[in-house]
Design a protein around this motif. Structure first.
Motif, PDB file in Angstrom:
ATOM      1  N   ALA A  91     -53.818  41.238 -30.306  1.00 28.91           N
ATOM      2  CA  ALA A  91     -54.822  39.921 -30.662  1.00 28.91           C
ATOM      3  C   ALA A  91     -54.856  38.331 -30.542  1.00 28.91           C
ATOM      4  CB  ALA A  91     -55.063  40.269 -32.571  1.00 28.91           C
ATOM      5  N   ASP A  92     -53.379  38.405 -29.965  1.00 34.82           N
ATOM      6  CA  ASP A  92     -53.309  36.566 -29.745  1.00 34.82           C
ATOM      7  C   ASP A  92     -53.514  37.027 -29.282  1.00 34.82           C
ATOM      8  OD1 ASP A  92     -50.898  34.913 -28.577  1.00 34.82           O
ATOM      9  OD2 ASP A  92     -50.488  35.005 -30.351  1.00 34.82           O
ATOM     10  N   ILE A 137     -51.075  51.494 -27.847  1.00 35.50           N
ATOM     11  CA  ILE A 137     -51.627  50.015 -28.513  1.00 35.50           C
ATOM     12  C   ILE A 137     -50.179  51.525 -29.465  1.00 35.50           C
ATOM     13  CG2 ILE A 137     -52.688  50.044 -31.147  1.00 35.50           C
ATOM     14  CD1 ILE A 137     -53.536  48.927 -28.369  1.00 35.50           C
ATOM     15  N   THR A 138     -49.461  50.453 -29.501  1.00 36.76           N
ATOM     16  CA  THR A 138     -47.722  51.135 -30.587  1.00 36.76           C
ATOM     17  C   THR A 138     -47.580  50.649 -32.292  1.00 36.76           C
ATOM     18  OG1 THR A 138     -46.573  48.881 -30.414  1.00 36.76           O
ATOM     19  CG2 THR A 138     -46.499  50.353 -28.746  1.00 36.76           C
ATOM     20  N   GLU A 139     -47.248  51.267 -33.355  1.00 37.85           N
ATOM     21  CA  GLU A 139     -47.593  51.269 -34.699  1.00 37.85           C
ATOM     22  C   GLU A 139     -46.092  49.479 -35.186  1.00 37.85           C
ATOM     23  OE1 GLU A 139     -49.409  54.064 -37.308  1.00 37.85           O
ATOM     24  OE2 GLU A 139     -49.177  55.724 -34.703  1.00 37.85           O
ATOM     25  N   HIS A 140     -45.666  49.557 -34.559  1.00 40.66           N
ATOM     26  CA  HIS A 140     -45.364  48.719 -34.353  1.00 40.66           C
ATOM     27  C   HIS A 140     -45.054  47.717 -35.754  1.00 40.66           C
ATOM     28  CE1 HIS A 140     -43.412  48.184 -30.670  1.00 40.66           C
ATOM     29  NE2 HIS A 140     -42.497  48.942 -31.174  1.00 40.66           N
ATOM     30  N   THR A 141     -46.804  47.542 -36.032  1.00 38.81           N
ATOM     31  CA  THR A 141     -47.204  46.933 -36.884  1.00 38.81           C
ATOM     32  C   THR A 141     -48.037  48.118 -37.272  1.00 38.81           C
ATOM     33  OG1 THR A 141     -49.184  45.416 -35.709  1.00 38.81           O
ATOM     34  CG2 THR A 141     -46.927  44.776 -36.596  1.00 38.81           C
ATOM     35  N   PRO A 142     -48.927  48.446 -39.173  1.00 35.71           N
ATOM     36  CA  PRO A 142     -50.101  48.453 -39.392  1.00 35.71           C
ATOM     37  C   PRO A 142     -51.328  48.037 -38.915  1.00 35.71           C
ATOM     38  CG  PRO A 142     -48.415  47.921 -41.781  1.00 35.71           C
ATOM     39  CD  PRO A 142     -48.652  47.443 -39.648  1.00 35.71           C
ATOM     40  N   ILE A 143     -52.296  48.910 -37.987  1.00 36.97           N
ATOM     41  CA  ILE A 143     -53.056  48.465 -38.277  1.00 36.97           C
ATOM     42  C   ILE A 143     -54.140  48.722 -39.215  1.00 36.97           C
ATOM     43  CG2 ILE A 143     -55.270  49.104 -36.761  1.00 36.97           C
ATOM     44  CD1 ILE A 143     -53.230  50.785 -34.919  1.00 36.97           C
ATOM     45  N   ALA A 144     -54.762  47.778 -39.776  1.00 35.59           N
ATOM     46  CA  ALA A 144     -55.424  47.161 -41.080  1.00 35.59           C
ATOM     47  C   ALA A 144     -57.141  47.143 -40.705  1.00 35.59           C
ATOM     48  CB  ALA A 144     -55.482  45.726 -41.794  1.00 35.59           C
ATOM     49  N   ASP A 145     -57.387  47.029 -39.543  1.00 32.93           N
ATOM     50  CA  ASP A 145     -58.400  46.394 -39.430  1.00 32.93           C
ATOM     51  C   ASP A 145     -59.030  47.344 -38.350  1.00 32.93           C
ATOM     52  OD1 ASP A 145     -61.442  46.084 -39.045  1.00 32.93           O
ATOM     53  OD2 ASP A 145     -61.007  43.730 -39.916  1.00 32.93           O
ATOM     54  N   GLN A 199     -61.719  48.095 -36.753  1.00 31.24           N
ATOM     55  CA  GLN A 199     -63.467  47.181 -35.868  1.00 31.24           C
ATOM     56  C   GLN A 199     -62.616  45.710 -35.205  1.00 31.24           C
ATOM     57  OE1 GLN A 199     -66.237  46.531 -39.239  1.00 31.24           O
ATOM     58  NE2 GLN A 199     -67.866  45.400 -37.913  1.00 31.24           N
ATOM     59  N   GLN A 200     -61.604  45.372 -35.803  1.00 28.16           N
ATOM     60  CA  GLN A 200     -61.797  44.131 -34.837  1.00 28.16           C
ATOM     61  C   GLN A 200     -60.175  44.583 -33.928  1.00 28.16           C
ATOM     62  OE1 GLN A 200     -62.147  41.171 -36.223  1.00 28.16           O
ATOM     63  NE2 GLN A 200     -60.766  40.644 -33.929  1.00 28.16           N
ATOM     64  N   LEU A 201     -59.562  45.107 -34.067  1.00 27.49           N
ATOM     65  CA  LEU A 201     -58.605  45.727 -32.976  1.00 27.49           C
ATOM     66  C   LEU A 201     -59.441  46.123 -31.732  1.00 27.49           C
ATOM     67  CD1 LEU A 201     -56.389  46.548 -31.632  1.00 27.49           C
ATOM     68  CD2 LEU A 201     -56.235  48.546 -33.003  1.00 27.49           C
ATOM     69  N   ASN A 202     -61.010  46.898 -32.114  1.00 25.02           N
ATOM     70  CA  ASN A 202     -61.239  47.608 -31.058  1.00 25.02           C
ATOM     71  C   ASN A 202     -62.209  45.745 -30.098  1.00 25.02           C
ATOM     72  OD1 ASN A 202     -61.372  49.747 -30.105  1.00 25.02           O
ATOM     73  ND2 ASN A 202     -62.551  50.274 -32.691  1.00 25.02           N
ATOM     74  N   ALA A 203     -62.922  45.011 -31.189  1.00 21.60           N
ATOM     75  CA  ALA A 203     -63.437  43.800 -31.100  1.00 21.60           C
ATOM     76  C   ALA A 203     -61.917  42.745 -29.670  1.00 21.60           C
ATOM     77  CB  ALA A 203     -63.606  42.781 -31.705  1.00 21.60           C
ATOM     78  N   ASP A 204     -60.702  43.192 -30.145  1.00 24.14           N
ATOM     79  CA  ASP A 204     -59.952  42.465 -29.551  1.00 24.14           C
ATOM     80  C   ASP A 204     -59.732  42.905 -28.481  1.00 24.14           C
ATOM     81  OD1 ASP A 204     -59.295  40.891 -30.956  1.00 24.14           O
ATOM     82  OD2 ASP A 204     -57.899  41.754 -32.435  1.00 24.14           O
TER      83      ASP A 204
END
Length: 360
Positions: free
Chosen positions: A226-227, A246-254, A256-261
């Motif tokens: 996203a950055d 796509i790793t899971e270093h940080t949880p995926i909360a959204d 829809q936003q990730l797909n937009a990114d």
């Protein structure tokens, strides 16, 4: 009166004037109060916690335990005691000499040192110290660029031809035993994104060493994707056959936003990769939400698959699923010829593992 170790010559110390541990601050303030000192400090490992005036610990590797006139050290007077069973010491100083100072000053200072040693041995204090050490190591890694990139081949199962490489970050094992620990430490101190960006830049440096037509797989968390800096780096190399896992270093909360990114990357021809397929419900949900271009079959399904009908059945289902949605499938962790043959017979197209080479 004996001597007290202060710091090894050339030892790099991290000085904290307002430490993350309020109890240490209180104990050092107590030492100042009882000795009438202007400053007190704790040296512990490679860290220094200071309470009081703007004074650094003396640079000598060893000092008398009491120094009534310490003007040659930039102090008035100095007193110090070791932390029992710990690599450290507690010191106090005044800004003016005190010729009446003698060994009696060490008694209250020793009591404070005992309290500090007891506190540092507590699980909570040890956790704080570990967090501080990790943050120091992460900041040093970022400042020095101490990340290297290795690659591991991805091959066609039928003929062993290399079609891609996965880039993997490596750190000094004396600092971080595994890459996962480095990224976890960076995330814990708010520097996860910076470390991922450094690892990404290092990995992209491998592009010039790859043969034409070979893909390069990169590992990024959802927050890194996203950055804008990440997007810019990737899009600058979008003509170089890239895949983003796509790793899971940080949880995926959204999602829809990730797909937009991910949309700008997809439009530029960058493949999206999801790993750990078959490892559990979370990995299958990951696939359903992201609709990746490439799916990686988890090592837990690959290991010993030739002798396990349940593993073969599940792998066959995932191979069929990948074919049906138009995704490539890579079997991870292939180590034996028997595993390779079985996976190929199930319809898997690609493989990755020690059978073809360790990361280099």
């Amino acid at each position: 009166m004996g001597t007290i170790a202060v710091a090894e010559a050339g030892q790099a110390l991290m000085v904290q004037r307002s430490g993350p541990d309020p109890q240490l601050d209180r104990l050092l303030a107590l030492a100042c109060k009882h000795l009438g000192a202007d400053v007190a400090w704790l040296v512990f490992g490679d860290q220094v916690v200071v309470s009081g005036g703007p004074v650094e610990p003396p640079p000598q590797s060893a000092l008398p335990a009491v120094v009534p006139d310490a003007r040659h050290l930039g102090l008035g007077w100095f007193a110090g005691v070791p932390l029992l069973d710990l690599d450290g010491m507690v010191g106090c100083a005044g800004l003016l000499p005190d010729l009446s100072l003698d060994a009696s000053a060490l008694r209250p200072l020793g009591l404070v040192a005992d309290l500090i040693a007891e506190h540092l041995g507590s699980p909570a204090a040890q956790a704080r110290q570990e967090a501080t050490r990790n943050e120091t190591a992460v900041r040093h890694t970022l400042a020095t660029g101490a990340v290297r990139s290795v690659v591991q081949p991805v091959v066609r199962l039928k003929d062993g031809v290399t079609v891609a490489y996965e880039a993997l970050a490596r750190f000094d094992p004396a600092v971080f035993a595994t890459p996962d620990r480095a990224f976890a430490a960076a995330e814990a101190c708010g520097l996860g994104l910076e470390l991922e960006l450094l690892a990404l830049s290092t990995a992209l440096g491998k592009l010039d060493t790859l043969p034409p037509g070979i893909w390069l797989g990169l590992n990024l968390s959802a927050s890194a994707v996203a950055d804008p800096r990440t997007q810019e780096l990737l899009l600058q190399h979008s003509d170089c056959n890239l895949g983003v896992e796509i790793t899971e270093h940080t949880p995926i909360a959204d999602y829809q936003q990730l797909n937009a990114d991910l949309q700008p990357l997809r439009r530029a021809g960058i493949n999206i990769v999801v790993d750990d397929a078959g490892a559990g419900f979370a990995s299958l949900s990951h696939i359903l939400q992201l609709r990746p271009d490439t799916i990686k079959l988890d090592i837990s399904l690959v290991r010993g698959i030739q002798g396990d009908p349940v593993r073969r059945a599940l792998a066959r289902s995932l191979v069929g699923f990948a074919h049906e949605i138009g995704a490539a499938l890579i079997a991870e962790g292939v180590e034996t010829e028997a595993e390779r043959e079985t996976l190929a017979s199930l319809g898997a197209t690609y493989g990755q593992g020690y059978l073809w080479g360790k990361p280099f």
